[in-house]
Design an enzyme around this catalytic site. Structure first.
Site, PDB file in Angstrom:
ATOM      1  N   GLY B  42       0.754  -1.184  -0.109  1.00 26.83           N
ATOM      2  CA  GLY B  42      -0.032  -0.142  -0.065  1.00 26.83           C
ATOM      3  C   GLY B  42       0.928   1.289  -0.189  1.00 26.83           C
ATOM      4  O   GLY B  42       2.035   1.343   0.594  1.00 26.83           O
ATOM      5  N   GLY B  44      -0.492   4.728   0.286  1.00 24.13           N
ATOM      6  CA  GLY B  44      -1.070   5.503   0.872  1.00 24.13           C
ATOM      7  C   GLY B  44      -0.467   6.569   1.888  1.00 24.13           C
ATOM      8  O   GLY B  44       1.034   6.200   1.738  1.00 24.13           O
ATOM      9  N   LEU B  45      -0.953   7.439   2.613  1.00 24.10           N
ATOM     10  CA  LEU B  45      -0.020   8.261   3.705  1.00 24.10           C
ATOM     11  C   LEU B  45       0.763   7.085   4.430  1.00 24.10           C
ATOM     12  O   LEU B  45       1.921   7.448   4.424  1.00 24.10           O
ATOM     13  CB  LEU B  45      -1.134   9.184   4.129  1.00 24.10           C
ATOM     14  CG  LEU B  45      -1.604  10.195   3.726  1.00 24.10           C
ATOM     15  CD1 LEU B  45      -2.533  11.074   4.596  1.00 24.10           C
ATOM     16  CD2 LEU B  45      -0.561  11.158   3.046  1.00 24.10           C
ATOM     17  N   GLY B  47       1.547   3.917   4.193  1.00 25.00           N
ATOM     18  CA  GLY B  47       2.363   3.291   3.197  1.00 25.00           C
ATOM     19  C   GLY B  47       3.733   3.993   2.791  1.00 25.00           C
ATOM     20  O   GLY B  47       4.853   3.539   2.733  1.00 25.00           O
ATOM     21  N   HIS B 268     -20.280   9.115   6.684  1.00 21.90           N
ATOM     22  CA  HIS B 268     -19.921  10.659   6.840  1.00 21.90           C
ATOM     23  C   HIS B 268     -21.098  11.545   6.338  1.00 21.90           C
ATOM     24  O   HIS B 268     -21.916  11.051   5.649  1.00 21.90           O
ATOM     25  CB  HIS B 268     -18.702  10.953   5.693  1.00 21.90           C
ATOM     26  CG  HIS B 268     -18.180  12.153   5.561  1.00 21.90           C
ATOM     27  ND1 HIS B 268     -18.960  13.445   5.266  1.00 21.90           N
ATOM     28  CD2 HIS B 268     -17.072  12.535   5.965  1.00 21.90           C
ATOM     29  CE1 HIS B 268     -18.208  14.432   5.639  1.00 21.90           C
ATOM     30  NE2 HIS B 268     -16.983  13.846   5.878  1.00 21.90           N
ATOM     31  N   SER B 286     -16.364  17.812   1.674  1.00 22.50           N
ATOM     32  CA  SER B 286     -15.603  18.014   2.910  1.00 22.50           C
ATOM     33  C   SER B 286     -16.606  18.552   4.050  1.00 22.50           C
ATOM     34  O   SER B 286     -17.130  19.243   4.005  1.00 22.50           O
ATOM     35  CB  SER B 286     -14.352  18.928   2.794  1.00 22.50           C
ATOM     36  OG  SER B 286     -14.028  19.183   3.965  1.00 22.50           O
ATOM     37  N   ARG B 332     -19.483  13.346  13.498  1.00 20.85           N
ATOM     38  CA  ARG B 332     -20.017  12.884  12.257  1.00 20.85           C
ATOM     39  C   ARG B 332     -21.231  11.707  12.536  1.00 20.85           C
ATOM     40  O   ARG B 332     -22.183  11.869  12.004  1.00 20.85           O
ATOM     41  CB  ARG B 332     -18.975  11.985  11.518  1.00 20.85           C
ATOM     42  CG  ARG B 332     -17.855  12.952  11.288  1.00 20.85           C
ATOM     43  CD  ARG B 332     -16.870  12.119  10.330  1.00 20.85           C
ATOM     44  NE  ARG B 332     -15.909  13.012   9.646  1.00 20.85           N
ATOM     45  CZ  ARG B 332     -14.760  12.831   9.014  1.00 20.85           C
ATOM     46  NH1 ARG B 332     -14.430  11.530   8.956  1.00 20.85           N
ATOM     47  NH2 ARG B 332     -14.433  13.707   8.251  1.00 20.85           N
ATOM     48  N   HIS B 403     -17.940   6.167   4.810  1.00 22.33           N
ATOM     49  CA  HIS B 403     -16.668   6.893   4.261  1.00 22.33           C
ATOM     50  C   HIS B 403     -15.517   6.206   5.023  1.00 22.33           C
ATOM     51  O   HIS B 403     -14.487   6.374   4.109  1.00 22.33           O
ATOM     52  CB  HIS B 403     -16.929   8.352   4.958  1.00 22.33           C
ATOM     53  CG  HIS B 403     -15.653   9.219   4.960  1.00 22.33           C
ATOM     54  ND1 HIS B 403     -15.244   9.470   3.883  1.00 22.33           N
ATOM     55  CD2 HIS B 403     -15.195   9.983   5.915  1.00 22.33           C
ATOM     56  CE1 HIS B 403     -14.179  10.180   3.835  1.00 22.33           C
ATOM     57  NE2 HIS B 403     -13.955  10.491   5.160  1.00 22.33           N
ATOM     58  N   LEU B 443      -5.877  11.519   8.160  1.00 26.00           N
ATOM     59  CA  LEU B 443      -4.325  11.764   7.464  1.00 26.00           C
ATOM     60  C   LEU B 443      -3.348  11.928   8.534  1.00 26.00           C
ATOM     61  O   LEU B 443      -2.265  11.429   8.521  1.00 26.00           O
ATOM     62  CB  LEU B 443      -4.434  13.246   6.911  1.00 26.00           C
ATOM     63  CG  LEU B 443      -5.652  13.401   5.930  1.00 26.00           C
ATOM     64  CD1 LEU B 443      -5.608  14.732   5.127  1.00 26.00           C
ATOM     65  CD2 LEU B 443      -5.431  12.354   4.635  1.00 26.00           C
TER      66      LEU B 443
END
Lengths: 258, 640
Positions: B42, B44-45, B47, B268, B286, B332, B403, B443
Site C-alpha cells: 500500500g 497511501g499516507l 505506506g 460521513h 468535505s 460525524r 466513508h 491523515l
C-alpha cells in the site's frame, strides 16, 4: 428527475495487448440516465458485455472524484472529453444527447504504451518525479513549521501548480506528446517555495533531462493547458525553461569548482 | 496458532510512555540495516511514509501497490485537513486536549496509550510536511492558517484548499519516489497482495499477483507492513475509490491475524445523495463545509417550494437545535443520524427526498462570495459538476454515506498484529479512533504511523534477528500459498455462471447497508446473517468472469475482492450483533437514550472485540482486549 439518453453509438478502441495492432469496435447503448457519469455509462456497457459472455472494455479509473488522476480517455478526440477542467470520471452524460456518436480512445503517446484496450502505462511520469521531483527532507529533522513564513501569494502559486493529478491529459493532447506541463507544474511547485531553493537547479536539470528521454518536445501549442482538468497554466513551462537555462550555467560552474 | 493479546503498553504516566518506549527500544546499527528486508503493502499516507522513512534509514524496502503509480492511493481524495496540536492559534489547544477529543470522539472505545502517542507526534507531522514542500494554506503574514472541524472547540486543522489529502500524499509519494530513484526501494506497481505467508508462527512474506499478466509470485522479508486502507466498499456505495478493498487485511486475517471491531464503520454526514440506480460511488463533500454551511430541512413534509422561498419560520436547523454548543459542527455519527431521522420522517429534500440542505446563503451574506469561494471554491465546483446545481444559488443537498472504517487488523502498541513481524498501519489497523473517528484525523494517523511510529517499532523487532537466516521463497509454505492463490483465481474463471462480480457486490452491499449501516437491530442483523451465506453460496456457484487469469482482467480482480467482502460482511454483522450497546458509529436501535442518543454499556463492552478466523466466516471466535481508562474518566459523550 433524471432524463434518459437513447441510442448512443459508441466507437471504442479495442486492443488485446501491447503487441496487438488494435481496432475500433462499435456498440449501441440503448438507454442511459443523464445523471450517470461517463464511466458509469461504460460500467453499464461492460455489465452487458459480461452478460453476452464477451470481454468487457478495460479502462483505468479509481476515485471517480477527479483527484486521483487514474482515469484517462480521449473522448471524441478530446482528452477527458468536452467539458473544460473536468476529468473523465467527473464528466456526466448530461453533456451528451440522444443519438450521439461517441468515439473513445486511449491516451495516444509513444511514452504511454497501451497495456490493453483503453489502459496505458504512464510510469514515465514516475521516472520524472524520481529524478528530482522532491525536496530532500528525511524524516525527523524538520524545523518548526512556522519558522519560515511563506507569503500567501507564494504559497498560493505553489498550490496552483501542485494541484496536478498526473493524469497525462497534457501529453495526450499535445501534438508532440510532450510532458512539459506535467514537469513544469512539479518544478514550479517546488522551485517557488523557500524549502525548495537548495535543490532548485539540480532538480530542474535532472527532471527536464529525464523528461526528454521519454517525451516529445514542446512547441508552444498550448493544447496541454486547454486539456488540463486542473487548469494548470502554461506559465509553469516558462518558469521551467527559465530555471533550466539557469541550471545549465550554474551547475556547470559548480562542477568546475569541484 | 493460539491467539495472545498482549498490547505491550509501556509502563509509566500517559505522557511518558512513548518517550520511555523509544529510549528502551532496541536499535539496528546503520551498517546492519541493509541486511533486513521490509515489505510495505500500500502506498497511501501510511505506506508511502513508512516505506520512505525506512529506506532513508537504510533498510531494503519492497513496496507494492495495485495502482499504476504509488501516487494514486485513496489518501489522495481526503479534502478537509489534518489535525495537529500546534496551538498556533493560541486558542487553548494542547497535546492533552487533542488526546482527550480523540478519545471522547471515539466514544471511549480506543486504546489510551496509542491515542496519546498520536497526539504527541501530530506536531512533528506538520513540521515534516512543510519541510517537504506541502503548500498548506497561509495567512497574509506568511504563517500557517487553521480551521476548525467537527468534535473540537479549537482550530487545529491544517489544510491545503480542499485538497489536503492530495497535497500530503504527493509529499509522501515524492519522498518515496526519491528513495526509488536512489535504488533504496523496489517498487511493484499494478501488483496485488493475494496471500500472507507465515512460517513458525512468524510472518515470512507475501504472495502477490501481477495484474498485467496474472503471474503469482512470492516475496520473503523480515517484516511486512499492511498499509492497505479500509473496507468501506463492503457497502458497495461509499466514498471510497472503486478499487479500495479488504483483500490484503482479510488474507492476513485468514492466516491468523485477529480482525478487531469490524462493526465500527463511519458514516460521513456530508455526501452528495444518490441520484440514479447506475451510480457506482458516492462523493463526499468535505466536512469543513459545516464551518460555514447550515444544515436544515423544511418543517413540512409536503414542502414543494424551492429552498430560497421557504421562510425562516418553516425551516428546522436540526443540528443547531439539537446540539446548541457544537451546532453544525457536531461529530460525524451524531450529525449523520440527525439527517437520517429527518429523511426517515419524510422531511428529505431533492427529487428523491433523500437529502438535507447545507445552506451557504448566510455565509455568503456575512463573508461575501469571494471569501466563501476562497475557502470552498473547488468543492462548490465539484458539487456543481456532479449534481448539476450551483451551490451559490441553491443550497447543497447532502446525505450520509459510508466513508471510513475504524475497525481493522488488531495491533499492539508497536502496531504489530498478533502475528510477529506483520504490522498494520493507517486505516488498515483498528487502534486510534475507537468507535468513531474525528474529522481531519485520518491523515494525521496515517502519517503518524508511517513517519514516526513504525520506523521505531520495526527496528525493535528486527534487532534480535540480525544475521539469523529467514525462510526464502523456496520454502514449502510459500509454494503452497502460491498454488492456492493461483487456484483461487483460476477457480473464479472456471465457475462460468451467469452473474457478474458487480451484481454480487451490489447485493452484498445492499444487505450490509440495510442491516449493518447507520442503525442496526438484533432482528436486522440476524436477517443479514441468514441472507449473506445463501447469497455467498450463489456467488460461488453462479459467478461469471469472462476472459482468463493470465492477462489483464479487471473482472477477475473484482471477483477476488467481492469474495473477501462477503466473508468480511458476515463478520461485521456478527460483531455488530454481539456488541449489545451503541457507541460511536455502531448504533443499535435497542440501546439508546430517551432522546435517541447512543447508549454505551461500559460495564460489559469497554473492550476491543478481536476475531479469530476458523475457516467458516459465520463461526469466527470472539476474543476481547479490555480497555483501561486511566488518564481520562469514562464519561457520557455529549455534544449538547
Amino acid at each position: 428527475m433524471s432524463n434518459h439518453l437513447k441510442n448512443l453509438k459508441l466507437k471504442i478502441w479495442r486492443q488485446s495487448g501491447p503487441t496487438d495492432s488494435g481496432h475500433f469496435e462499435n456498440y449501441v447503448m440503448d438507454e442511459i440516465s443523464d445523471e450517470a457519469s461517463f464511466l458509469e455509462m461504460l460500467d453499464v456497457l461492460n455489465e452487458g458485455l459480461i452478460g453476452e459472455n464477451k470481454l468487457p472494455v478495460v479502462f483505468d479509473h479509481d476515485c471517480r472524484e477527479g483527484i486521483c488522476g487514474t482515469c484517462s480517455l480521449m473522448i471524441n478526440g478530446q482528452a477527458h472529453g468536452p467539458e473544460r477542467s473536468t476529468a473523465t470520471c467527473q464528466l456526466h452524460m448530461r453533456k451528451f444527447k440522444s443519438g450521439d456518436e461517441i468515439v473513445i480512445e486511449p491516451w495516444r503517446a509513444s511514452a504511454f504504451p497501451i497495456i490493453k484496450d483503453l489502459m496505458v502505462d504512464r510510469s514515465a511520469f514516475d521516472r520524472i518525479i524520481e529524478s528530482g521531483g522532491f525536496i530532500t527532507a528525511p524524516t525527523g529533522g524538520a524545523p518548526d513549521a512556522n519558522l519560515i513564513p511563506i507569503p500567501k501569494t507564494v504559497a498560493d502559486a505553489a498550490m496552483d501548480a501542485s494541484q496536478c493529478i498526473g493524469c497525462g491529459a497534457c501529453v495526450a493532447a499535445c501534438p508532440n506528446g510532450a510532458a512539459n506541463l506535467f514537469t513544469g507544474a512539479k518544478i514550479a511547485h517546488l522551485n517557488l517555495l523557500p524549502q525548495g531553493q537548495a535543490e532548485r537547479f539540480k532538480r530542474t536539470e535532472a527532471m527536464v533531462e529525464t523528461m526528454d528521454e521519454y517525451f516529445g518536445s514542446c512547441t508552444n501549442h498550448g493544447e496541454c493547458e486547454a486539456a488540463c482538468p486542473k487548469e494548470i497554466s502554461i506559465d509553469v513551462i516558462a518558469l521551467m525553461n527559465k530555471d533550466y537555462r539557469k541550471s545549465k550555467l550554474k551547475n556547470r560552474k559548480e562542477i568546475s569548482r569541484t | 496458532m493460539t491467539i495472545t493479546f498482549n498490547s505491550k503498553i509501556p509502563a509509566g504516566a500517559i505522557g511518558d510512555k512513548w518517550a520511555t518506549y523509544k529510549e528502551d527500544a532496541k536499535l539496528v546499527a546503520p551498517g546492519n540495516k541493509r541486511k533486513f528486508k521490509v515489505i510495505v503493502v500500500g502506498t497511501g499516507l501510511a505506506g508511502a511514509s513508512a516505506a520512505a522513512t525506512m529506506a532513508e534509514l537504510g533498510y531494503q524496502v519492497d513496496v507494492f501497490t495495485f495502482h499504476d503509480s504509488p501516487r494514486r492511493a485513496h489518501s489522495i481524495a481526503a479534502q478537509g485537513g489534518i489535525n495537529a496540536a500546534k496551538n498556533y492559534q493560541g486558542d487553548g489547544d494542547s497535546v492533552h486536549r487533542l488526546f482527550y477529543d480523540t478519545i471522547k470522539g471515539g466514544d471511549f472505545r480506543s486504546r489510551e496509550s496509542n491515542v496519546h502517542r498520536l497526539a504527541e507526534v501530530s506536531v512533528n507531522i506538520i513540521d515534516q510536511m512543510v519541510a517537504q514542500g506541502v503548500p498548506f494554506a497561509r495567512e497574509y503574514g506568511g504563517l500557517l492558517d487553521n480551521r476548525s472541524f467537527g468534535g473540537a472547540q479549537v482550530s487545529r486543522t491544517f489544510y491545503a484548499r480542499g485538497q489536503t489529502g492530495q497535497q500530503l500524499l504527493l509529499g509522501a509519494y515524492q519522498q518515496l519516489a526519491r528513495q526509488i530513484g536512489l535504488g533504496n526501494v523496489r517498487m511493484f506497481n499494478r501488483t496485488e497482495l493475494v496471500d500472507v505467508v507465515t512460517v513458525d508462527d512468524r510472518c515470512a512474506g507475501i504472495v502477490t499477483r501481477d495484474l498485467v499478466n496474472g503471474e503469482v509470485v512470492s516475496h520473503a522479508a523480515h517484516a511486512v507492513v499492511m498499509a492497505t486502507g479500509g473496507y468501506g466498499n463492503v457497502f458497495y456505495l461509499s466514498t471510497n475509490a472503486m478499487a479500495c478493498n479488504v483483500t490484503a487485511a482479510w488474507r492476513a486475517h485468514r492466516k491468523g491475524a485477529a480482525f478487531a471491531n469490524p462493526c465500527y464503520t463511519q458514516i460521513h454526514p456530508t455526501c452528495i445523495p444518490q441520484s440514479d440506480p447506475t451510480q457506482s460511488k458516492l462523493t463526499l463533500m468535505s466536512e469543513s463545509l459545516r464551518n460555514d454551511g447550515r444544515v436544515w430541512v423544511p418543517t413540512n413534509a409536503d414542502e414543494s417550494r424551492s429552498a430560497d422561498q421557504v421562510p425562516e419560520a418553516e425551516r428546522d436547523y436540526i443540528l443547531e437545535r439539537l446540539y446548541p454548543s457544537y451546532g453544525n459542527l457536531a461529530p460525524r455519527d451524531v450529525s449523520s443520524r440527525a439527517a437520517k431521522r429527518a429523511v426517515d420522517a419524510g422531511l428529505g429534500v431533492g427529487p428523491l427526498k433523500n437529502g438535507v440542505y447545507l445552506d451557504f446563503s448566510d455565509a455568503v451574506n456575512r463573508l461575501g462570495k469571494d471569501v466563501v469561494e476562497e475557502r470552498y471554491g473547488n468543492l462548490f465546483q465539484m458539487y456543481e459538476r456532479i449534481a448539476g446545481e450551483n451551490p451559490y444559488d441553491v443550497p447543497m443537498r447532502i446525505y450520509p454515506a459510508t466513508h471510513y472504517t475504524m475497525g481493522g487488523l488488531w495491533v499492539d502498541y508497536e502496531l504489530m498484529t498478533n502475528i510477529p513481524g506483520l504490522y498494520a498501519a493507517g486505516e488498515a489497523n483498528f487502534s486510534d479512533h475507537g468507535a468513531n473517528r474525528l474529522g481531519a484525523s485520518a491523515l494525521m494517523q496515517g502519517l503518524a504511523d508511517g513517519y514516526f511510529v513504525l520506523p521505531y517499532t520495526i527496528g525493535n523487532y528486527l534487532a534480535p534477528m540480525l544475521n539469523k537466516p529467514i525462510p526464502g521463497t523456496d520454502h514449502p509454505a510459500f509454494k503452497e500459498a502460491e498454488l492456492a492463490a493461483a487456484a483461487r483465481y483460476q477457480g473464479y474463471v472456471d465457475i462460468k455462471g451467469s452473474r457478474s462480480p458487480d451484481y454480487f457486490h451490489r447485493e452484498v452491499g445492499r444487505i450490509i447497508w440495510d442491516y449493518c449501516g447507520m442503525e442496526r437491530t438484533q432482528q436486522g442483523l440476524e436477517k443479514a446473517l441468514s441472507e449473506l451465506p445463501a447469497l455467498y453460496e450463489e456467488f460461488q456457484k453462479d459467478l461469471r468472469v469472462t476472459g482468463d487469469a493470465e492477462s489483464m482482467n479487471q473482472t477477475l480482480e473484482k471477483a477476488g475482492r467481492v469474495d473477501d467482502f462477503f466473508q468480511l460482511g458476515m463478520l461485521m454483522c456478527r460483531d455488530a450483533l454481539e456488541r449489545e450497546e451503541s457507541c460511536g458509529g455502531h448504533f443499535r436501535a435497542e440501546y439508546q437514550t430517551d432522546e435517541g442518543e447512543a447508549l454505551r454499556n461500559d460495564e460489559d463492552f469497554a473492550h476491543v472485540a478481536a476475531w479469530e478466523w476458523t475457516g467458516d466466516p459465520t463461526k469466527s471466535i470472539r476474543h476481547s482486549e479490555e480497555l483501561n481508562f486511566e488518564a481520562i474518566h469514562l464519561a457520557t459523550r455529549s455534544y449538547k
